[in-house]
Design a protein around this motif. Structure first.
Motif, PDB file in Angstrom:
ATOM      1  N   GLU A  39       0.936  -1.081  -0.063  1.00  0.00           N
ATOM      2  CA  GLU A  39       0.025   0.023   0.143  1.00  0.00           C
ATOM      3  C   GLU A  39       0.722   1.311   0.048  1.00  0.00           C
ATOM      4  OE1 GLU A  39      -2.720  -0.367   3.224  1.00  0.00           O
ATOM      5  OE2 GLU A  39      -4.180  -1.507   2.331  1.00  0.00           O
ATOM      6  N   GLN A  42       3.191   1.240  -3.793  1.00  0.00           N
ATOM      7  CA  GLN A  42       2.240   1.432  -5.090  1.00  0.00           C
ATOM      8  C   GLN A  42       3.230   0.846  -6.208  1.00  0.00           C
ATOM      9  OE1 GLN A  42      -1.027   2.289  -5.318  1.00  0.00           O
ATOM     10  NE2 GLN A  42      -0.852   2.143  -3.002  1.00  0.00           N
ATOM     11  N   ASP A  44       4.487  -1.261  -9.385  1.00  0.00           N
ATOM     12  CA  ASP A  44       4.115  -1.757 -10.911  1.00  0.00           C
ATOM     13  C   ASP A  44       3.767  -3.121 -10.819  1.00  0.00           C
ATOM     14  OD1 ASP A  44       4.510   0.728 -12.203  1.00  0.00           O
ATOM     15  OD2 ASP A  44       6.351   0.354 -11.188  1.00  0.00           O
ATOM     16  N   SER A  45       4.556  -4.000 -10.129  1.00  0.00           N
ATOM     17  CA  SER A  45       4.280  -5.473 -10.129  1.00  0.00           C
ATOM     18  C   SER A  45       4.454  -6.017  -8.595  1.00  0.00           C
ATOM     19  CB  SER A  45       5.278  -6.181 -10.917  1.00  0.00           C
ATOM     20  OG  SER A  45       4.941  -5.928 -12.398  1.00  0.00           O
ATOM     21  N   SER A 112      -3.487  -7.609  -2.180  1.00  0.00           N
ATOM     22  CA  SER A 112      -2.851  -6.307  -2.414  1.00  0.00           C
ATOM     23  C   SER A 112      -2.506  -5.813  -3.682  1.00  0.00           C
ATOM     24  CB  SER A 112      -1.811  -6.238  -1.282  1.00  0.00           C
ATOM     25  OG  SER A 112      -2.059  -6.251  -0.029  1.00  0.00           O
ATOM     26  N   LYS A 114      -3.961  -6.948  -6.368  1.00  0.00           N
ATOM     27  CA  LYS A 114      -5.222  -6.803  -7.061  1.00  0.00           C
ATOM     28  C   LYS A 114      -6.056  -5.102  -6.471  1.00  0.00           C
ATOM     29  CE  LYS A 114      -9.997  -8.508  -7.388  1.00  0.00           C
ATOM     30  NZ  LYS A 114     -10.869  -9.381  -6.866  1.00  0.00           N
ATOM     31  N   ASP A 115      -5.553  -4.773  -5.221  1.00  0.00           N
ATOM     32  CA  ASP A 115      -6.346  -3.715  -4.607  1.00  0.00           C
ATOM     33  C   ASP A 115      -5.640  -2.355  -5.271  1.00  0.00           C
ATOM     34  OD1 ASP A 115      -7.930  -5.205  -3.083  1.00  0.00           O
ATOM     35  OD2 ASP A 115      -6.850  -5.042  -1.393  1.00  0.00           O
ATOM     36  N   THR A 116      -4.184  -2.535  -5.367  1.00  0.00           N
ATOM     37  CA  THR A 116      -3.338  -1.449  -5.781  1.00  0.00           C
ATOM     38  C   THR A 116      -3.333  -1.429  -7.565  1.00  0.00           C
ATOM     39  OG1 THR A 116      -1.373  -2.702  -5.426  1.00  0.00           O
ATOM     40  CG2 THR A 116      -1.990  -1.354  -3.726  1.00  0.00           C
ATOM     41  N   GLY A 117      -3.687  -2.390  -8.174  1.00  0.00           N
ATOM     42  CA  GLY A 117      -3.683  -2.399  -9.620  1.00  0.00           C
ATOM     43  C   GLY A 117      -2.359  -2.762 -10.011  1.00  0.00           C
ATOM     44  N   ALA A 118      -1.388  -3.493  -9.224  1.00  0.00           N
ATOM     45  CA  ALA A 118      -0.312  -4.021  -9.505  1.00  0.00           C
ATOM     46  C   ALA A 118      -0.647  -5.321 -10.346  1.00  0.00           C
ATOM     47  CB  ALA A 118       0.733  -4.167  -8.549  1.00  0.00           C
ATOM     48  N   GLU A 119       0.390  -5.426 -11.204  1.00  0.00           N
ATOM     49  CA  GLU A 119       0.429  -6.938 -11.865  1.00  0.00           C
ATOM     50  C   GLU A 119       1.022  -8.112 -11.266  1.00  0.00           C
ATOM     51  OE1 GLU A 119       2.720  -8.999 -15.871  1.00  0.00           O
ATOM     52  OE2 GLU A 119       1.693  -7.127 -15.969  1.00  0.00           O
TER      53      GLU A 119
END
Length: 391
Positions: A39, A42, A44-45, A112, A114-119
């Motif tokens: 969190e 943030q 990228d992956s 996490s 999924k929640d942060t939009g990371a791959e």
């Protein structure tokens, strides 16, 4: 805002930042740390120490329903599936005793990401490949010892001490189950630890984006810190061990010698030749059938093991356990309920034998073990009778 913690390692390499979170698979605090770091950073992956198979077992608890037990037998994967089940049993025992959900930090990493939009990157090597590379490095004696330890770990009623739990916080789950075995076979450190460090580091390095968070067992962090500086061939690390031609030749040579001795003895002394034949049949058939019976196999599976063992022992391509296992699966076919109950049933001796899935696996393994024992004893008796007749 960045999070600093003794379990966090930051690496700058080729214009990318890698943040390694050294977690404890049996610690309640690790999942909280994973959530906090992802969190705050943030990334990228997000890389997690899971392969596709273990990931699916987390996101789809009913994955066992799709298991083709006949395919498992034909592809000679019964021992490997037993090892997987032993890991499940070991983790379940920890969870029941300490109220700790083993692998919770990996679940948190998935959520996490999924929640942060990371791959999300599944960074670990396929567990079947790891087991296959271990299996191919130990020889016949090692295979017997490995199966014995795996089965013993399933049926163990010993409580895990707090001291052992603390030690396990710095161990891989697979390492914890096979700890005694790796002490007896130090060379297994390569497929179990070193190769996985290389595989994990390469997958982390190839993850997309300038900032990558990796959720790893603490035992892997020191190795990955070094291995990530090098390039590793994932294809090579995924290769199944090449089968040596020597066992193949021996596998054919022994039957040829045994058959030659029996045929020659029949020509010169039919009575002794018949004794050799009966010895070969009875030792193989009896021990293989006994192994099947110990696995509580179906009566027809026991009979199949008795009939098949003396024949398959002369053919290195087939095995008595295949036939006994297929008959067992046919006449005592595992139901959807059996697959759904696997996670619970492997936790107890009674459940392991009661579940039709594990019983099929045990029939395959025990029938083959009995046949192997019959080969040593039966061959020795054939040679004894041959020498007694001609010397």
């Amino acid at each position: 805002m960045s999070v600093e913690n003794e379990n966090i390692t930051r690496i700058e390499l080729d214009g990318k930042e890698f943040i390694l979170i050294g977690t404890a698979h049996v610690s309640k605090n690790s999942a909280e740390l994973v959530k906090e770091v992802i969190e705050a950073e943030q990334p990228d992956s997000v890389c997690v120490e899971l392969d596709e198979q273990r990931y699916q077992s987390i996101v789809d608890g009913n994955k066992w329903k799709d298991t083709d037990i006949f395919k498992v037998i034909k592809e000679k994967k019964a021992p490997l599936l037993l090892m997987n089940l032993a890991l499940s049993s070991f983790q379940k025992r920890i969870a029941n005793q300490f109220g700790i959900n083993a692998g919770q930090e990996m679940i948190q990493g998935i959520q996490s990401a999924k929640d942060t939009g990371a791959e999300l990157v599944l960074a670990d090597r396929n567990i079947q490949t790891t087991f296959s590379r271990i299996w191919g490095n130990v020889g016949f004696k090692g295979k017997m010892m490995l199966l014995a330890q795996v089965i013993a770990s399933v049926f163990s009623n010993e409580k895990i001490t707090e001291e052992e739990l603390e030690k396990m916080k710095n161990q891989d789950t697979i390492n914890a189950v096979l700890s005694e075995f790796t002490e007896a076979f130090p060379r297994l450190k390569k497929p179990l630890i070193d190769e996985r460090d290389q595989y994990l580091s390469q997958k982390i390095k190839e993850a997309k984006g300038p900032k990558v968070v990796a959720v790893l067992g603490a035992a892997h962090v020191p190795g990955i810190k070094e291995e990530i500086k090098q390039d590793h061939d994932l294809r090579q690390l995924n290769e199944l061990p090449a089968k040596s031609s020597f066992p193949k030749y021996i596998g054919w040579l022994i039957p040829i010698i045994i058959i030659s001795m029996i045929v020659y003895t029949f020509v010169t002394n039919p009575e002794v030749g018949m004794q050799q034949t009966m010895s070969w049949i009875l030792f193989h058939g009896t021990f293989s059938a006994l192994g099947t019976a110990l696995a509580f196999g179906h009566p027809l599976a026991i009979l199949t093991a008795f009939v098949a063992a003396p024949i398959t022992a002369l053919d290195p391509i087939t095995a008595a356990g295949w036939f006994a296992g297929i008959v067992q699966a046919y006449f005592s076919r595992p139901s959807v309920r059996d697959f759904e109950n696997l996670a619970e049933d492997v936790f107890s001796f009674k459940g392991f034998w009661h579940n039709k899935v594990t019983r099929v696996l045990l029939v395959v393994v025990f029938a083959n073990l009995g046949s192997s024992l019959g080969t040593f004893i039966g061959a020795a008796d054939v040679v004894r009778l041959f020498l007694k007749n001609f010397i």
